[in-house]
Design an enzyme around this catalytic site. Structure first.
Site, PDB file in Angstrom:
ATOM      1  N   TYR A  37       0.804  -0.855  -3.234  1.00 47.96           N
ATOM      2  CA  TYR A  37      -0.621  -0.804  -2.938  1.00 47.96           C
ATOM      3  C   TYR A  37      -1.333  -0.107  -4.096  1.00 47.96           C
ATOM      4  O   TYR A  37      -1.310   1.107  -4.231  1.00 47.96           O
ATOM      5  CB  TYR A  37      -0.896  -0.054  -1.636  1.00 47.96           C
ATOM      6  CG  TYR A  37      -0.265  -0.665  -0.395  1.00 47.96           C
ATOM      7  CD1 TYR A  37       0.191  -1.979  -0.397  1.00 47.96           C
ATOM      8  CD2 TYR A  37      -0.133   0.079   0.770  1.00 47.96           C
ATOM      9  CE1 TYR A  37       0.771  -2.529   0.740  1.00 47.96           C
ATOM     10  CE2 TYR A  37       0.434  -0.470   1.908  1.00 47.96           C
ATOM     11  CZ  TYR A  37       0.893  -1.780   1.889  1.00 47.96           C
ATOM     12  OH  TYR A  37       1.465  -2.311   3.022  1.00 47.96           O
ATOM     13  N   GLY A 188      -8.150  -9.453   9.900  1.00 50.10           N
ATOM     14  CA  GLY A 188      -9.587  -9.441  10.149  1.00 50.10           C
ATOM     15  C   GLY A 188     -10.094 -10.607  10.964  1.00 50.10           C
ATOM     16  O   GLY A 188     -11.193 -10.551  11.520  1.00 50.10           O
TER      17      GLY A 188
END
Length: 318
Positions: A37, A188
């Site tokens: 990340y 999402g």
């Protein structure tokens, strides 16, 4: 992840530290990061956020195994890399020990017993407490667990990703392994529906995912609309309903929804208050059956990232 990479540009560090502190003060006790990340910047962010007494309030998970070179991903699980990756993560996190350390993706060239052997040494040395795997096949999980107990399997599980229910979840339950569900909000989609695509930054990796392509989204929106109808009846948001569905899978399941906004974090926590009857669970599952979702969850070429096997131990030459 979304604080530092893949879902658009990195978010302001100060804001993200406030969000992490807010989550811990709200009772969140499990944080999940990875060396990839950023790469690396999210571990540094977590290290800063957990200074000043916050570290003892959480279980921290990080991961190794994915390296990006020339915009191509390489997966590694060889012992030298495993050790170097762990020590580098500890430095970035500025910690002596990682609570839960996952192999982020399975190296299909290295027998899992070899990777696990090095992870077992790291446990014995006190550098990590527990071992996890992500996107491992049932046979890989069994072979790994025979070397050293696996504490958690991280897998994608949500109303629109349910293939793990066939073999992987039963394998975990047979062996007494915890289940950590990533992307429980369908990246999402289950909280925002098709409009999630309208707001994606140019750098957002979701733009390339098959399920988010217009021809598939046109079909997938039907599922979201039906989920939203049930959520309205329940007096909650569709995202809270989707998260509640994952929570109701059992006490051995921990979803890890990501967010970069305090309001969305609070909404996610509110999902714990949503109680579903067996009839409501069944209704949701009928809406979210496998044939109701169009498009794969990863792009072609990343198929080895899903539920991967490794070669037999007898094939290994160091």
């Amino acid at each position: 992840m979304g604080m530092s990479a893949f879902y658009g540009p990195p978010k302001p560090e100060e804001d993200m530290i406030k969000l992490i502190h807010h989550s811990i003060n709200s009772g969140v006790t499990f944080l999940d990061t990875s060396a990839i990340y950023g790469p690396h910047t999210n571990e540094i962010l977590l290290g800063k956020a957990l200074k000043g007494g916050m570290r003892d309030k959480v279980e921290l998970a990080s991961k190794f195994g994915i390296i990006y070179t020339d915009e191509k991903a390489e997966i590694r699980g060889d012992p030298g890399y495993v050790r170097a990756a762990c020590e580098s993560s500890l430095k970035r996190l500025d910690m002596d020990c990682i609570d839960l350390y996952y192999q982020h993706r399975i190296d299909t060239r290295v027998p899992i017993e070899i990777t696990m052997g090095e992870l077992k040494k790291l446990v014995e040395e006190g550098k990590i407490k527990y071992i996890g795997l992500s996107e491992a096949s049932p046979s890989t999980i069994r072979r790994a667990h025979a070397v050293h107990p696996i504490t958690a399997i991280q897998l994608e599980w949500s109303l629109w990703t349910r293939d793990v229910e066939e073999e992987i979840v039963p394998t975990c339950r047979e062996l007494g392994i915890g289940i950590v569900a990533y992307s429980p909000l369908g990246r999402g989609f289950l909280s925002s529906g098709p409009k999630v695509v309208e707001n994606l930054a140019n750098e957002d990796s979701r733009k390339h995912l098959p399920r988010f392509q217009p021809e598939n989204m046109e079909h997938n929106k039907n599922m979201f609309e039906r989920v939203n109808e049930i959520a309205e009846k329940k007096g909650c948001t569709p995202g809270q309903l989707a998260l509640a569905w994952v929570h109701h899978q059992g006490s051995d399941v921990c979803p890890i929804p990501g967010t970069t906004k305090i309001a969305n974090l609070d909404q996610n926590i509110g999902a714990l208050l949503v109680k579903l009857t067996p009839e409501e669970m069944s209704e949701l599952e009928s809406i979210a059956s496998a044939d109701e979702v169009k498009g794969d969850r990863y792009m072609e070429g990343l198929t080895t990232w899903k539920n991967s096997d490794t070669p037999p131990l007898s094939s290994w030459t160091s």
